[in-house]
Write an enzyme that holds these catalytic residues in place. Sequence first.
Site, PDB file in Angstrom:
ATOM      1  N   GLY A 170       0.787  -1.219   0.000  1.00 29.59           N
ATOM      2  CA  GLY A 170       0.000   0.000   0.000  1.00 29.59           C
ATOM      3  C   GLY A 170       0.816   1.264   0.000  1.00 29.59           C
ATOM      4  O   GLY A 170       0.293   2.337  -0.281  1.00 29.59           O
ATOM      5  N   SER A 196       5.480 -10.940  -4.198  1.00 24.22           N
ATOM      6  CA  SER A 196       4.514 -10.875  -5.297  1.00 24.22           C
ATOM      7  C   SER A 196       4.927  -9.808  -6.302  1.00 24.22           C
ATOM      8  O   SER A 196       5.787  -8.965  -6.028  1.00 24.22           O
ATOM      9  CB  SER A 196       3.130 -10.566  -4.742  1.00 24.22           C
ATOM     10  OG  SER A 196       3.166  -9.413  -3.946  1.00 24.22           O
ATOM     11  N   ARG A 197       4.315  -9.861  -7.456  1.00 23.28           N
ATOM     12  CA  ARG A 197       4.451  -8.793  -8.440  1.00 23.28           C
ATOM     13  C   ARG A 197       3.355  -7.767  -8.197  1.00 23.28           C
ATOM     14  O   ARG A 197       2.370  -8.026  -7.505  1.00 23.28           O
ATOM     15  CB  ARG A 197       4.302  -9.361  -9.848  1.00 23.28           C
ATOM     16  CG  ARG A 197       5.416 -10.323 -10.237  1.00 23.28           C
ATOM     17  CD  ARG A 197       5.305 -10.657 -11.717  1.00 23.28           C
ATOM     18  NE  ARG A 197       6.241 -11.704 -12.088  1.00 23.28           N
ATOM     19  CZ  ARG A 197       7.543 -11.505 -12.321  1.00 23.28           C
ATOM     20  NH1 ARG A 197       8.073 -10.300 -12.206  1.00 23.28           N
ATOM     21  NH2 ARG A 197       8.336 -12.505 -12.650  1.00 23.28           N
ATOM     22  N   ASP A 258     -11.689  -9.383  -0.367  1.00 25.36           N
ATOM     23  CA  ASP A 258     -10.480 -10.132  -0.031  1.00 25.36           C
ATOM     24  C   ASP A 258     -10.613 -10.808   1.331  1.00 25.36           C
ATOM     25  O   ASP A 258      -9.810 -10.588   2.224  1.00 25.36           O
ATOM     26  CB  ASP A 258      -9.288  -9.175  -0.047  1.00 25.36           C
ATOM     27  CG  ASP A 258      -7.990  -9.933  -0.223  1.00 25.36           C
ATOM     28  OD1 ASP A 258      -8.033 -11.176  -0.204  1.00 25.36           O
ATOM     29  OD2 ASP A 258      -6.948  -9.285  -0.368  1.00 25.36           O
ATOM     30  N   SER A 264      -4.458 -16.521   3.595  1.00 27.10           N
ATOM     31  CA  SER A 264      -3.585 -16.737   2.434  1.00 27.10           C
ATOM     32  C   SER A 264      -2.152 -16.341   2.741  1.00 27.10           C
ATOM     33  O   SER A 264      -1.206 -17.063   2.414  1.00 27.10           O
ATOM     34  CB  SER A 264      -4.068 -15.913   1.243  1.00 27.10           C
ATOM     35  OG  SER A 264      -5.317 -16.369   0.820  1.00 27.10           O
ATOM     36  N   LYS A 288      -3.323   1.641   2.803  1.00 30.01           N
ATOM     37  CA  LYS A 288      -4.517   0.808   2.933  1.00 30.01           C
ATOM     38  C   LYS A 288      -5.144   0.920   4.314  1.00 30.01           C
ATOM     39  O   LYS A 288      -6.360   0.954   4.458  1.00 30.01           O
ATOM     40  CB  LYS A 288      -4.159  -0.653   2.645  1.00 30.01           C
ATOM     41  CG  LYS A 288      -3.695  -0.841   1.212  1.00 30.01           C
ATOM     42  CD  LYS A 288      -3.111  -2.210   0.975  1.00 30.01           C
ATOM     43  CE  LYS A 288      -2.541  -2.285  -0.436  1.00 30.01           C
ATOM     44  NZ  LYS A 288      -1.906  -3.586  -0.706  1.00 30.01           N
TER      45      LYS A 288
END
Lengths: 515, 515
Positions: A170, A196-197, A258, A264, A288
């Site tokens: 974020g 992650s990308r 989400d 996750s 965020k």
Amino acid sequence: MRFRVKPLSLEAGGKWIVILNEADAEELGVKSLSRVKVRFDNKVITAIVNTTSYFIDHGWIGTYREVTSNLGLKEGVEVYVEPSPPPSSIQHIREKLRGRSLDRNAIYEIVYDVVHGNLSEVEITAFVASLHMYGLSLEEAAAMSEAMVATGERLELEKKPVLDKHSIGGVPGDKTTLIVVPIVASLGYTIPKTSSRAITSAAGTADRAEAIMPVSLSISEMKEVVERTGGCIVWGGALHLAPADDIFVNIERPLQIDPLLLPSIMAKKKAVGAEHLVIDIPTGRGTKVKTIGEANLLAKDFIRLSDLLGIKAKCCITYGEQPVGFTVGPALEAREALELLSLSKDVPDLLDKACNIAGMLLESVGEKDGYNTALAAVKRGTALSKLREIVEAQGGDPAIKPEDVAVGECRYTFRSTRSGIVLWIDNNRLVEVARSLGAPKDKGAGVELHKKVGDAVKPGDPLFTLYAEKEYKLDYTMDKIEEEGTFIGVGGYMDMLIQKVEEIPVYSRAFILER
Amino acid sequence: MRFRVKPLSLEAGGKWIVILNEADAEELGVKSLSRVKVRFDNKVITAIVNTTSYFIDHGWIGTYREVTSNLGLKEGVEVYVEPSPPPSSIQHIREKLRGRSLDRNAIYEIVYDVVHGNLSEVEITAFVASLHMYGLSLEEAAAMSEAMVATGERLELEKKPVLDKHSIGGVPGDKTTLIVVPIVASLGYTIPKTSSRAITSAAGTADRAEAIMPVSLSISEMKEVVERTGGCIVWGGALHLAPADDIFVNIERPLQIDPLLLPSIMAKKKAVGAEHLVIDIPTGRGTKVKTIGEANLLAKDFIRLSDLLGIKAKCCITYGEQPVGFTVGPALEAREALELLSLSKDVPDLLDKACNIAGMLLESVGEKDGYNTALAAVKRGTALSKLREIVEAQGGDPAIKPEDVAVGECRYTFRSTRSGIVLWIDNNRLVEVARSLGAPKDKGAGVELHKKVGDAVKPGDPLFTLYAEKEYKLDYTMDKIEEEGTFIGVGGYMDMLIQKVEEIPVYSRAFILER
């Protein structure tokens, strides 16, 4: 009933799907999305039925690629098809739709069937939507994590303890991982970091790292790198650590919900064997999590869930109202991280953040004064050497210097027209600008800030420089900034007005937290 | 970006779907389920993207049949593709997912986009699931009905008032519509009745009517029949009266949820121009609505919703603890209705139910003593003549006699082994038996009861006869009854025990109310 096979050239995203003519489906007593057992040559699978009115003839069955290859079917061979009851996981999904909580077995069955293609998109969506609406209890969240781990690949490392970090994302320019991993590994600890990308941001950590080394490693390659160097920074997307998550994310993304964020994240940490974890929660208006209160609630959830999963987690609430460091965009950020570790550029907020996070990890495994231990690893240059080791182990050039990292050749510097101090930097607008310049796909695209919040500014002072790989993207972005204004607010010390709202504002986009 | 077209032989159920290679999708900046605009030859459509890793080559775009035919594409032609923002209906769906209520415009946009293929299955499922979980306000339900009507076909009739009836279903053997429609039409009123086929039951009214006349009429054919005879009994499935409902039902069925039941029913009534409506709510342990209290709550919802839609509705709560009449199965039921109207067989409960419902309709339009007016139409034989007129107008044989209706030739009669009275008839088990005999597909299959609840029984008395068109279905069903027991309970007058539950019972199936 017997059918002749018409293999289709389509794949169904891992699901087992067959297509029947509507009349045949009626004869068989099945509807669209019913299940059938398909038998061929002593093998049998359960597939989801789609029906069609024209494209599959009477007596034929269309088979998606997954079904064709699993049963070894060829055009025209005969298969035996009979109705099959739906998997019991559907009963569990219906229970959740009614607001009831699910036990570990029920959750495992659902996740297993998601991963093995036994549930249709409609059924998985209903499950995700019901989790969003009713929420997950702590026990349900832990069961989700465990089921996701159990149905995926795992990294087994000899050398304990295994440390890890995670940021919920974020805040733009957050290249902290590129500093933390080498610090921790340089002190002899194991830190198998997957990243992650970018999805909606200008750069994910995998994108940043890729500017200086390959990141698309297999799980066995990742293991080798970690065993050799103590650390790694690899892209998590190809590792199949929690394959259920990839399927859930494809449904959550278009809905911008989400509900599985925490399970996750924790599944992926558990799958690499993490025992000590620090979770970074960037907080502030431009990120965020907007308030420290919210951040604490999220931290509580993370810590409680980690406890149940046997991971010792701490959270680090960090200042997120402006980018971390001065650069935003994959290559610019990788270069800045190298500059910091090479001691050739002073990036105080980035260094402070990295030392705090690394320090918390070090104290979690018993080190004293983690912050200064981490800081010393940077100042001594051992963190830089460790990063070079990791770069080499992942297949990059260990001799890489900051100036070797290619950044966009098309540049333009915006200057201040007034004097004052920088009052705010709008993270969202800044990310939009970086993306419009080409980031994250054009690795050299991005923004370099020359001033940050609180800095004094005189007319003519450079505020920021745009970098693009393609001239037209630079031009387009400059026009956009001319039209919509910039993302940096310069004003007098006590200026109060932020914005006048005189029309109904349009929707701002929702966030997808990083996992 | 430009792509070359690879037309696929698949249809997407009315949705606009294209398939891109993953690398191309990334280049274009879109993900699976993102939207793109596809331009060709001055035409442009917005399609939903699916991605694939192998089957569509770089530079090519796979087009589902709907896209291919709408744009007039051919293999290898070039189209121009650009990212497109999602339709605003998705914002409304997301709001509902957050528990907010939707206004008329928002609901119209969603329903419009559902009907026009602009929403993916994931998005529609999320919408349906959120309606299931949060429920609909009365205003939302009315807006749903209106939107479903506005996006479908409508029947415009000159002759007012237009009357209609509906049953929420759940009781086997309910051939009431076959009696009510001719009664009402014989008295000079207009009753354009559309009916459904069986989904989980042994016969829908469309299946019953089809045993004596064609029911798959177009809307213009239906109009002609009603203008000529005052009534009709046609299958609603092909009329596109509320096409959104067909799409919602395909999602509700596998999930066994039905949040749109009331709005869908009322949309179909509104679409045929109904002004006066009686809704039958069969009530009792063996049907969908178990108690009179529940039935009243449902009736309240129906009446309030109808008010908002400008329909004068009344509800009729009827006894549903055993089948209506003596027969279950399409042809057996059609034959029984003809027998009743021909006055050749006494079916007191069916006649009473039909006269009550017809009577309520007649009183709604100002007739006095509706029950007896309806009864007189049966006794005079004018209802039978009217049914023959309708049969003829729909393309059947107006001279049809009860014994002309073909019923299964494979039969077996079960007899009582004990004496006592019939204490209960298990509707669900009876329906399972009728379906296992072949109903509703084998029109002649079904069950004829010789005793009903409260009837005295002696050993050797026939209890019921099974009818099948195929011997093996009869054999299979008889074996099943031997094994699992029958659906009729005969016992002493004050016997108390119904069932001992000594193991955890298995799930009973959920209901889908008829619409």
